[in-house]
Design a protein around this motif. Structure first.
Motif, PDB file in Angstrom:
ATOM      1  N   GLN A 182       0.834  -1.208   0.000  1.00  0.00           N
ATOM      2  CA  GLN A 182       0.000   0.000   0.000  1.00  0.00           C
ATOM      3  C   GLN A 182       0.867   1.256   0.000  1.00  0.00           C
ATOM      4  O   GLN A 182       0.586   2.221  -0.725  1.00  0.00           O
ATOM      5  CB  GLN A 182      -0.940   0.007   1.209  1.00  0.00           C
ATOM      6  CG  GLN A 182      -2.064  -1.001   1.107  1.00  0.00           C
ATOM      7  CD  GLN A 182      -2.916  -1.056   2.373  1.00  0.00           C
ATOM      8  OE1 GLN A 182      -2.591  -0.449   3.382  1.00  0.00           O
ATOM      9  NE2 GLN A 182      -4.002  -1.810   2.314  1.00  0.00           N
ATOM     10  N   ALA A 183       1.920   1.230   0.798  1.00  0.00           N
ATOM     11  CA  ALA A 183       2.823   2.385   0.847  1.00  0.00           C
ATOM     12  C   ALA A 183       3.477   2.601  -0.507  1.00  0.00           C
ATOM     13  O   ALA A 183       3.607   3.745  -0.981  1.00  0.00           O
ATOM     14  CB  ALA A 183       3.880   2.188   1.931  1.00  0.00           C
ATOM     15  N   GLY A 184       3.870   1.530  -1.156  1.00  0.00           N
ATOM     16  CA  GLY A 184       4.480   1.625  -2.481  1.00  0.00           C
ATOM     17  C   GLY A 184       3.511   2.187  -3.508  1.00  0.00           C
ATOM     18  O   GLY A 184       3.888   3.022  -4.341  1.00  0.00           O
ATOM     19  N   GLN A 185       2.258   1.755  -3.451  1.00  0.00           N
ATOM     20  CA  GLN A 185       1.251   2.265  -4.392  1.00  0.00           C
ATOM     21  C   GLN A 185       0.992   3.756  -4.161  1.00  0.00           C
ATOM     22  O   GLN A 185       0.840   4.529  -5.109  1.00  0.00           O
ATOM     23  CB  GLN A 185      -0.041   1.463  -4.261  1.00  0.00           C
ATOM     24  CG  GLN A 185       0.060   0.050  -4.805  1.00  0.00           C
ATOM     25  CD  GLN A 185      -1.163  -0.810  -4.470  1.00  0.00           C
ATOM     26  OE1 GLN A 185      -2.026  -0.398  -3.711  1.00  0.00           O
ATOM     27  NE2 GLN A 185      -1.204  -2.005  -5.046  1.00  0.00           N
ATOM     28  N   GLN A 186       0.971   4.148  -2.865  1.00  0.00           N
ATOM     29  CA  GLN A 186       0.771   5.562  -2.557  1.00  0.00           C
ATOM     30  C   GLN A 186       1.946   6.404  -3.050  1.00  0.00           C
ATOM     31  O   GLN A 186       1.756   7.505  -3.597  1.00  0.00           O
ATOM     32  CB  GLN A 186       0.572   5.756  -1.051  1.00  0.00           C
ATOM     33  CG  GLN A 186      -0.762   5.236  -0.548  1.00  0.00           C
ATOM     34  CD  GLN A 186      -0.883   5.289   0.966  1.00  0.00           C
ATOM     35  OE1 GLN A 186       0.085   5.594   1.668  1.00  0.00           O
ATOM     36  NE2 GLN A 186      -2.071   4.988   1.474  1.00  0.00           N
ATOM     37  N   MET A 187       3.159   5.875  -2.891  1.00  0.00           N
ATOM     38  CA  MET A 187       4.339   6.612  -3.374  1.00  0.00           C
ATOM     39  C   MET A 187       4.310   6.731  -4.894  1.00  0.00           C
ATOM     40  O   MET A 187       4.624   7.785  -5.453  1.00  0.00           O
ATOM     41  CB  MET A 187       5.623   5.908  -2.915  1.00  0.00           C
ATOM     42  CG  MET A 187       5.895   6.035  -1.424  1.00  0.00           C
ATOM     43  SD  MET A 187       7.348   5.116  -0.887  1.00  0.00           S
ATOM     44  CE  MET A 187       8.639   5.947  -1.785  1.00  0.00           C
ATOM     45  N   LYS A 188       3.915   5.646  -5.554  1.00  0.00           N
ATOM     46  CA  LYS A 188       3.851   5.650  -7.020  1.00  0.00           C
ATOM     47  C   LYS A 188       2.811   6.661  -7.499  1.00  0.00           C
ATOM     48  O   LYS A 188       3.056   7.436  -8.425  1.00  0.00           O
ATOM     49  CB  LYS A 188       3.503   4.252  -7.522  1.00  0.00           C
ATOM     50  CG  LYS A 188       3.447   4.135  -9.020  1.00  0.00           C
ATOM     51  CD  LYS A 188       3.116   2.704  -9.453  1.00  0.00           C
ATOM     52  CE  LYS A 188       2.956   2.617 -10.951  1.00  0.00           C
ATOM     53  NZ  LYS A 188       2.574   1.273 -11.386  1.00  0.00           N
ATOM     54  N   ALA A 189       1.649   6.683  -6.822  1.00  0.00           N
ATOM     55  CA  ALA A 189       0.594   7.626  -7.192  1.00  0.00           C
ATOM     56  C   ALA A 189       1.054   9.062  -6.949  1.00  0.00           C
ATOM     57  O   ALA A 189       0.792   9.963  -7.766  1.00  0.00           O
ATOM     58  CB  ALA A 189      -0.683   7.325  -6.407  1.00  0.00           C
TER      59      ALA A 189
END
Length: 93
Positions: A69-76
């Motif tokens: 989830q943290a990775g997806q938020q960073m990517k977004a």
């Protein structure tokens, strides 16, 4: 009384055998009880170990999901920054 009768009164092989058998049975019962208790303790330890492994597995799964989830938020967030930069420079037209 003669000496034989007196000796017979002191040593009775039947009652000695009975005491010996009772002693063996008592020892066997004690051994069975100890074995049962050891089995119970082993089972409880295995159950506790299984519970700890389940908790560790659940914690690892939760950590993995949080990292994703943290990775997806960073990517977004990064994609938003790229889009904002493109908009600011007019490259997004």
């Amino acid at each position: 009384m003669n000496g034989k009768c007196h000796l017979h009164a002191l040593y009775n092989p039947i009652s000695s055998s009975y005491i010996f058998i009772k002693t063996i049975k008592s020892t066997m019962n004690n051994n069975q009880s100890a074995s049962y208790q050891a089995g119970q303790a082993k089972g409880q330890a295995e159950e506790k170990g299984g519970q700890l492994m389940d908790k560790a597995s659940n914690a690892a799964q939760s950590a993995q999901e949080s990292a994703q989830q943290a990775g997806q938020q960073m990517k977004a967030g990064a994609q938003g920054a790229v889009d904002a930069a493109k908009d600011a420079t007019g490259m997004n037209k």
